[in-house]
Design an enzyme around this catalytic site. Structure first.
Site, short mmCIF file in Angstrom:
data_model
loop_
_atom_site.label_atom_id
_atom_site.label_comp_id
_atom_site.label_asym_id
_atom_site.label_seq_id
_atom_site.Cartn_x
_atom_site.Cartn_y
_atom_site.Cartn_z
N LYS A 264 0.82 -1.22 0.00
CA LYS A 264 0.00 0.00 0.00
C LYS A 264 0.85 1.26 0.00
O LYS A 264 0.42 2.31 -0.46
CB LYS A 264 -0.90 0.02 1.23
CG LYS A 264 -1.77 -1.18 1.40
CD LYS A 264 -2.88 -1.22 0.39
CE LYS A 264 -3.68 -2.49 0.55
NZ LYS A 264 -4.88 -2.51 -0.24
C1 LIG Z 1 -0.96 -7.71 2.29
C2 LIG Z 1 -2.09 -7.61 1.32
N1 LIG Z 1 -2.14 -8.45 0.28
C3 LIG Z 1 -3.14 -8.40 -0.60
C4 LIG Z 1 -4.18 -7.51 -0.48
C5 LIG Z 1 -5.25 -7.51 -1.52
O1 LIG Z 1 -5.09 -6.42 -2.40
P1 LIG Z 1 -6.33 -5.81 -3.15
O2 LIG Z 1 -7.27 -5.33 -2.07
O3 LIG Z 1 -5.79 -4.66 -3.93
O4 LIG Z 1 -6.93 -6.87 -3.95
C6 LIG Z 1 -4.18 -6.61 0.59
C7 LIG Z 1 -5.25 -5.62 0.81
O5 LIG Z 1 -5.62 -4.89 0.01
C8 LIG Z 1 -3.10 -6.64 1.49
O6 LIG Z 1 -3.02 -5.76 2.48
N1 LIG Z 2 -6.57 -5.07 2.14
C1 LIG Z 2 -6.89 -3.70 2.25
C2 LIG Z 2 -8.35 -3.44 2.16
C3 LIG Z 2 -8.64 -2.07 1.62
O1 LIG Z 2 -8.27 -2.06 0.29
P1 LIG Z 2 -8.04 -0.80 -0.60
O2 LIG Z 2 -6.97 -1.23 -1.53
O3 LIG Z 2 -9.31 -0.50 -1.27
O4 LIG Z 2 -7.60 0.34 0.25
C4 LIG Z 2 -6.26 -3.16 3.53
O5 LIG Z 2 -5.22 -3.65 3.89
O6 LIG Z 2 -6.79 -2.30 4.18
#
Ligand SMILES: Cc1ncc(COP(=O)(O)O)c(C=O)c1O
Ligand SMILES: N[C@@H](CCOP(=O)(O)O)C(=O)O
Length: 470
Positions: free
Chosen positions: A112
């Site tokens: 993120k």
């Molecule tokens: C460590 C981790 N892996 C995978 C995901 C999944 O990613 P996305 O929500 O973009 O599908 C998340 C949350 O978003 C996450 O925090």
């Molecule tokens: N897995 C995410 C969930 C929120 O997803 P987002 O990509 O829409 O911000 C988290 O870790 O918070």
């Protein structure tokens, strides 16, 4: 470039307004009206360039002149200077044609950070330019929240409220949200699931009077800028492995569908991607939807990969929009169905289009643990449980001449209990985060009730009373 809403009823906006708008006013998500295009020559020219320069070049057409090139380049450079690896997003080879793309070298050890470090700078830039402030309300299953708090803390133009599901994030994730002392950031433990938190955030955006009163903005992947920043690492990884001269496949641990959707965007703008594989844990709504055509929510089950414990995958709406031939009315119908009965059937033509671009697989808890054990024993690689979900799905794809890149979305030290249970090794936090577990926590606990959250936000947000047109 204009951006249009997936539900077809909100005004088309330029990049800066989309950046601040979060959710469109009709409840939809913004997408570019057309995809910019990078030719093989354009892509080849980026090979070997530093990550921040690739970021600038890839993001620039999406910004379309609304931010001066020099400012955008500076923000890319500053954002990626916060990463602790010189490559920003390095590749590690674990097999003849198997690679792991490590996206966890940023300040909060999760992928993120890649988008959030840039998003905070972009928002601050646009808000300061117009002398405005914004109130950010975000939902997290663990990682978005920590990354947002780290990126926005201490910024004068924003107040940030992060809703996380009480008791359902790892202790490291919780402390990354609750130990920042800055007055502009607020961590809120909600008595519910991530889906409840996300529904509250969307509900606040759909309450236009509240939205305008507090100048509401979003940092979840409903915000287009989050997606576009994530497109960059698909490009950088593919170039490192020989694109555009050869195709590359990616397996992506998936929850809210933002990350894998960024891969789809990379393909749309010209990156030669072969397969895009969605990997889910036992919260497998996406794998089931691709198999059966029925997108159907069931209860969320807590797993050792808690950040993927999600049922309602926000960005799937962006894909459906494209797959239905950009039919806003069809999307409104499908989303109404989801709101009313927790399910909808993907129209046959759209399902066919989705299956052409994506494959999907799910992994059980036992398989995830076994993958962590095997990766350490056989490749000497300590993976976090989210990465392990994807590695497990990628391993089932069979041998191929096409390189398979598995996205590693978190550092194993964010989930020490699960990693230790599977491998016997307890990963330590990097020294520069060493005192995290000793710091004092500061957070509020609120019920799963949109009214209570709205009152809490309004009582603390400094932008109350200012109106921001979006
Ligand atoms: C460590 C981790 N892996 C995978 C995901 C999944 O990613 P996305 O929500 O973009 O599908 C998340 C949350 O978003 C996450 O925090
Ligand atoms: N897995 C995410 C969930 C929120 O997803 P987002 O990509 O829409 O911000 C988290 O870790 O918070």
């Amino acid at each position: 470039m204009k951006y249009v809403s997936t539900r077809g009823l909100a005004p088309a906006l330029g990049f800066s307004d989309v950046l601040l708008a979060g959710l469109a006013r009709d409840g939809g998500l913004y997408v570019p009206e057309t995809w910019p295009s990078f030719s093989p020559t354009d892509l080849s020219a980026l090979a070997g360039k530093p990550y921040d320069e690739i970021a600038f070049t890839v993001i620039r057409p999406f910004v379309d002149g609304e931010i001066a090139d020099a400012d955008l380049a500076r923000m890319c450079s500053e954002a990626y200077a916060t990463f602790r690896h010189p490559a920003v997003a390095p590749l590690v080879q674990t097999g003849p044609n198997a690679f792991i793309l490590e996206l966890f070298h940023g300040p909060t050890l999760a992928f993120k950070d890649v988008a959030m470090q840039l998003l905070a700078r972009l928002m601050d830039h646009v808000l300061s330019k117009h002398g405005r402030r914004a109130t950010i309300v975000g939902a997290t299953s663990g990682d978005t929240g920590g990354a947002a708090i780290e990126a926005f803390r201490g910024r004068a133009s924003t107040d940030v409220f992060i809703l996380f599901p009480k008791g359902r994030v790892s202790p490291v994730q919780q402390r990354q949200m609750t130990t920042a002392a800055d007055a502009n950031v607020h961590a809120v433990a909600v008595e519910g699931t991530f889906d409840d938190c996300q529904a509250i955030v969307k509900g606040l955006f759909n309450d236009h009077r509240f939205r305008d009163r507090v100048a509401l903005s979003g940092v979840n992947s409903i915000n287009w800028a989050r997606i576009v920043a994530q497109v960059v690492y698909y490009v950088s990884a593919a170039l490192s492995l020989g694109a555009p001269a050869r195709k590359i496949s990616f397996t992506v641990p998936t929850g809210n569908f933002g990350d894998v959707f960024a891969g789809y965007v990379a393909k749309k703008i010209g990156l030669p991607i072969d397969k895009l594989i969605i990997a889910t844990n036992t919260n497998d709504i996406l794998a089931r939807a691709l198999e059966s055509g029925r997108y159907e929510t069931t209860g969320v089950v807590p797993t050792q990969s808690p950040s993927m414990d999600i049922q309602v995958s926000s960005n799937f709406e962006r894909l459906l929009f494209d797959a239905t031939g950009r039919d806003g009315e069809a999307i409104r119908r499908l989303m109404d169905g989801l709101g009313q009965s927790g399910a909808f059937t993907i129209p046959a033509a759209a399902l066919g289009a989705i299956r052409e671009e994506f494959a999907a697989g799910r992994t059980s808890e036992a398989e995830t643990a076994e993958t962590m054990r095997q990766m350490l024993a056989e490749a000497g690689y300590l993976a976090d449980p989210h990465t392990a979900v994807a590695l497990s799905v990628a391993a089932r794809q069979g041998d191929s001449a096409t390189p398979m890149v598995t996205l590693s979305t978190a550092h194993p030290a964010k989930f020490p209990a699960a990693v230790e249970a599977a491998t016997g090794v307890r990963p330590a936090l990097p020294v520069w985060l060493g005192d995290l577990m000793a710091k004092e926590e500061r957070f509020s606990v609120l019920p799963n009730d949109i009214g209570a959250i709205a009152r809490f936000v309004e009582a603390r947000a400094r932008a109350v009373g200012e109106r921001v047109e979006t």
